[in-house]
Scaffold this active site. Structure first.
Site: not given
Ligand code: UD1
Ligand code: CA
Length: 476
Positions: A17, A379
């Site tokens: 199902r 950075n």
């Protein structure tokens, strides 16, 4: 406390199902295969061992937790057949809890209650039941005039139950405790005399009673415990209930889930108290979140670690580690083996793969960093990119601590930039940079004075502007 018991989980059905190529036992609910929910519940309730009946394809191989083992049911001839397949391996000395592999809401607490009710009644079988507004598809509980459970009638196929039986709203949850010897004694008597031609375990109830056994029932006041998963609709409904329960546990433990209805947390995820989870967030596959972390909105974190006080917004994070106090997003993609150090940043439109970003280092905007080690406090300016792939293999970029990369720097790997070095904006870095140096790797700017004026004058003469190239003559 209930005494010792063992458990049997039936998970060998075909699950037709579901209309799925994936075995039903493996359909996923909140990060755990369907059939493992009752296995974990039984173990949590204190089962001394859990035996799982699986189909011949052995879908659960390698997935069972410690304390559980599997047996194969060769033919899917019904729940009765599933128990028959396991009969030879049952511990006949202990009460046997039998659970359906497709009913994940039967909790450890309910199992403990069921065991206690069984012991108290001195029963051959004890059945968990509940009343449903819509009982369709479930086995109905038939009680005798004294109110005792007499038998269970199936309703899957027309012809199994009559009209009066179909009216009954008390259903069989598919969770039982059996005296294993009594159960094994009636197993051979199960017959497929029903609309499906299957061996129904539920027929064992009437057989036990016929043979003088006592049948007890525990009627749960919580109708949800019986919910089974037979199709996709039920899968979605039961999943939503499981998710609500998981979210509720985290809320009770001190996690701030801003909108629990829009938050998806797998069953194996750990979240520390005081973390905030904003809407649209999915925490999956064993992800761990530290205290006071702010996660979301719109974050998917898979098998990842988010440190305390970290802030992660609008991001996809997979097999990555985000350090304490780090910041991610909005709009970031952290791929496997990314490690962000403490207070590091992976900002907006940033993709990072297999790289370590050191503590306090920043990759704030529009970058791709792959196969790199970025030192502490470095950075990397906007649009810094690692060219990590030469078309044949991947190479590493190593950026030392305190490096400042100008915007639009490209690191062509393999390359190493020494501590404290700088790169000029727009540089394509193909050679190592010594510590403390400034590397500028771009064409020098040339200013052509008076250009605009001369251009205007040429246009007035009818001549093409100076920068117009002559047409290319084909070389015949
Ligand atoms: C079953 C019960 C029903 C109960 C419902 C609760 C029977 C006959 N009926 O119905 O009374 O209300 O559960 O959810 O037991 N399985 C096997 N081998 C098989 C067939 C099934 O291991 O050959 C397993 C399935 O994988 C599943 C469980 O047993 O996990 C229940 O089987 P399913 O076919 O779903 O039974 P239901 O029709 O739901
Ligand atoms: Ca079922």
């Amino acid at each position: 406390m209930s005494g010792p018991f063992s458990a049997l989980v039936l998970a060998a059905g075909e699950g037709t199902r579901m209309r799925s190529s994936r075995p039903k036992a493996l359909q996923e609910i909140c990060g755990r295969p369907l059939a493992l929910w009752p296995v974990h519940a039984a173990l949590a309730a204190g089962a001394s061992g859990v035996l799982v009946v699986q189909s011949p394809a052995r879908p659960l191989e390698g997935l069972l937790p410690a304390g559980a083992s599997a047996v194969v049911q060769e033919r899917p001839d019904g729940t009765g057949g599933a128990v028959r397949a396991a009969a030879g391996q049952l511990d006949l000395a202990l009460p046997l809890v039998v659970l359906c592999g497709d009913a994940p809401l039967v909790s450890a607490a309910v199992i403990a209650e069921l065991i206690a009710a069984h012991a108290q009644a001195g029963a051959s079988a004890t059945v968990l039941t509940a009343e449903l507004d819509d009982p369709s598809g479930y086995g109905r509980v038939i009680r005798d005039s004294s109110g005792a459970l007499a038998r269970i009638v199936e309703t899957k196929q027309p012809g199994d139950a009559d009209v009066a039986e179909l009216e009954i709203r008390e259903v069989n949850a598919g969770a039982y405790v059996f005296d294993p010897e009594a159960l094994c004694a009636v197993l051979p008597a199960l017959a497929g005399a029903n609309a499906q031609g299957e061996l129904y375990l539920t027929d064992a109830i009437a057989l036990l009673r016929e043979r003088g056994g006592r049948i007890a029932a525990l009627r749960s006041t919580d109708w949800q415990v019986v919910l089974g998963v037979n199709d996709r609709l039920q899968l979605a409904r039961v999943r939503a209930i499981c998710q609500a329960q998981i979210n509720e546990q985290h809320l009770r433990a001190g996690v701030d889930i801003v909108d629990p209805s829009a938050t998806y947390i797998d069953v194996d995820v750990e979240i520390a108290a005081d973390a905030t989870i904003a809407p649209g967030t999915r925490l999956l596959a064993g992800t761990r979140v530290g205290e006071r972390a702010q996660v979301g909105p719109q974050v998917t974190a898979i098998a990842s670690e988010i440190g305390p006080d970290a802030r992660v917004r609008m991001a996809w994070v997979e097999n990555a580690r985000i350090g304490a106090g780090a910041q991610v997003g909005p709009f970031a993609y952290l791929r496997p083996q990314t490690v962000l150090g403490e207070r590091a940043k992976a900002g907006t439109f940033v993709e990072i793969k297999a790289s370590e970003i050191g503590a306090d280092a920043k990759v704030p905007h529009l970058s791709y960093i792959g196969d790199a080690t970025i030192g502490e406090r470095a950075n990397l300016g906007a649009a810094t990119v690692t060219a990590n792939y030469d078309g044949f293999s991947k190479h590493r970029t190593t950026v030392g601590p305190d490096v400042r990369a100008g915007v639009d720097t490209t690191f062509v790997a393999p390359v190493e930039v020494g501590a404290g070095a700088f790169t000029g904006a727009g540089s394509v870095i193909t050679h190592d940079v010594p510590p403390g140096a400034l590397a500028v790797a771009r064409a020098r700017q040339q200013n052509i004075t008076g250009y605009a004026k001369r251009r205007k004058e040429r246009a007035a003469d009818g001549a093409p502007p100076a920068h117009t190239r002559p047409p290319i003559t084909p070389d015949l």
